[in-house]
Design an enzyme around this catalytic site. Sequence first.
Site, PDB file in Angstrom:
ATOM      1  CG  ASP A   7      -1.649   1.342   1.483  1.00  0.00           C
ATOM      2  OD1 ASP A   7      -2.344   1.474   0.219  1.00  0.00           O
ATOM      3  OD2 ASP A   7      -1.844   1.696   2.392  1.00  0.00           O
ATOM      4  CG  ASP A   9      -1.733   7.921   0.449  1.00  0.00           C
ATOM      5  OD1 ASP A   9      -0.327   8.282   0.548  1.00  0.00           O
ATOM      6  OD2 ASP A   9      -2.484   8.089  -0.433  1.00  0.00           O
ATOM      7  CD  GLN A  52      -3.189   8.121  -4.410  1.00  0.00           C
ATOM      8  OE1 GLN A  52      -3.637   9.218  -4.397  1.00  0.00           O
ATOM      9  NE2 GLN A  52      -2.519   6.692  -3.535  1.00  0.00           N
ATOM     10  NE  ARG A 100     -13.133   3.038  -2.226  1.00  0.00           N
ATOM     11  CZ  ARG A 100     -12.371   4.392  -1.810  1.00  0.00           C
ATOM     12  NH1 ARG A 100     -11.096   4.394  -3.085  1.00  0.00           N
ATOM     13  NH2 ARG A 100     -12.768   4.346  -0.438  1.00  0.00           N
ATOM     14  CG  ASP A 126      -2.307   2.095   6.101  1.00  0.00           C
ATOM     15  OD1 ASP A 126      -2.138   1.301   5.283  1.00  0.00           O
ATOM     16  OD2 ASP A 126      -2.475   3.028   7.172  1.00  0.00           O
TER      17      ASP A 126
END
Length: 190
Positions: A7, A9, A52, A100, A126
């Site tokens: 991942d 972010d 995103q 997604r 995360d």
Amino acid sequence: MKLVILDRDGTINSDSDDFVKTPEEWLPLPGALEAIARLNHAGWHVVIASNQSGLGRGLFDVASLNAIHAKMNKMLAALGGRVDAVFYCPHSPEESCNCRKPLPGLFEQIGARFGVPLKGVPTAGDSLRDLLAGAAAGCEPHLVLTGKSAQYRNGVPPEGMPPGTLVHRDLSAFADFILERSARPAPASL
């Protein structure tokens, strides 16, 4: 092929409730870029799978996203590291796409592009949706306690994690685990 799917972010860089919209807002987490470089130096290919939705929401454009990734790649190159590819879902949650996360579409695209089965491929993120997407594609899920999961550092990890999820302090600890495990000799077969 030794492949790891990460991942972005909250795993590689600081996350923001307001979205990371510019290169200036993209800040690597301590040790994350070094972890990617260490994986690369050991022969691992690193690919990013990232929601995103800021694109679909009109908060930034593809040129800004490309500039963010150019900054990341430049910083990685200075450490002798690289990301082989970035796969991202540009859709807002309302668009009901298959790419997604927590749906496995991005992971399936990665497997098809690289021509590899994803069964057992380590993936780190995360959030629960990162783990669910990877597990649905057959990957081995790893939770890093940074970004959205930093709140679990002194307690119990989130409920609903896929069976067999491994938990690590951060991306550096994840890389340590992967490198140590891959350095062990394979068990002798009878």
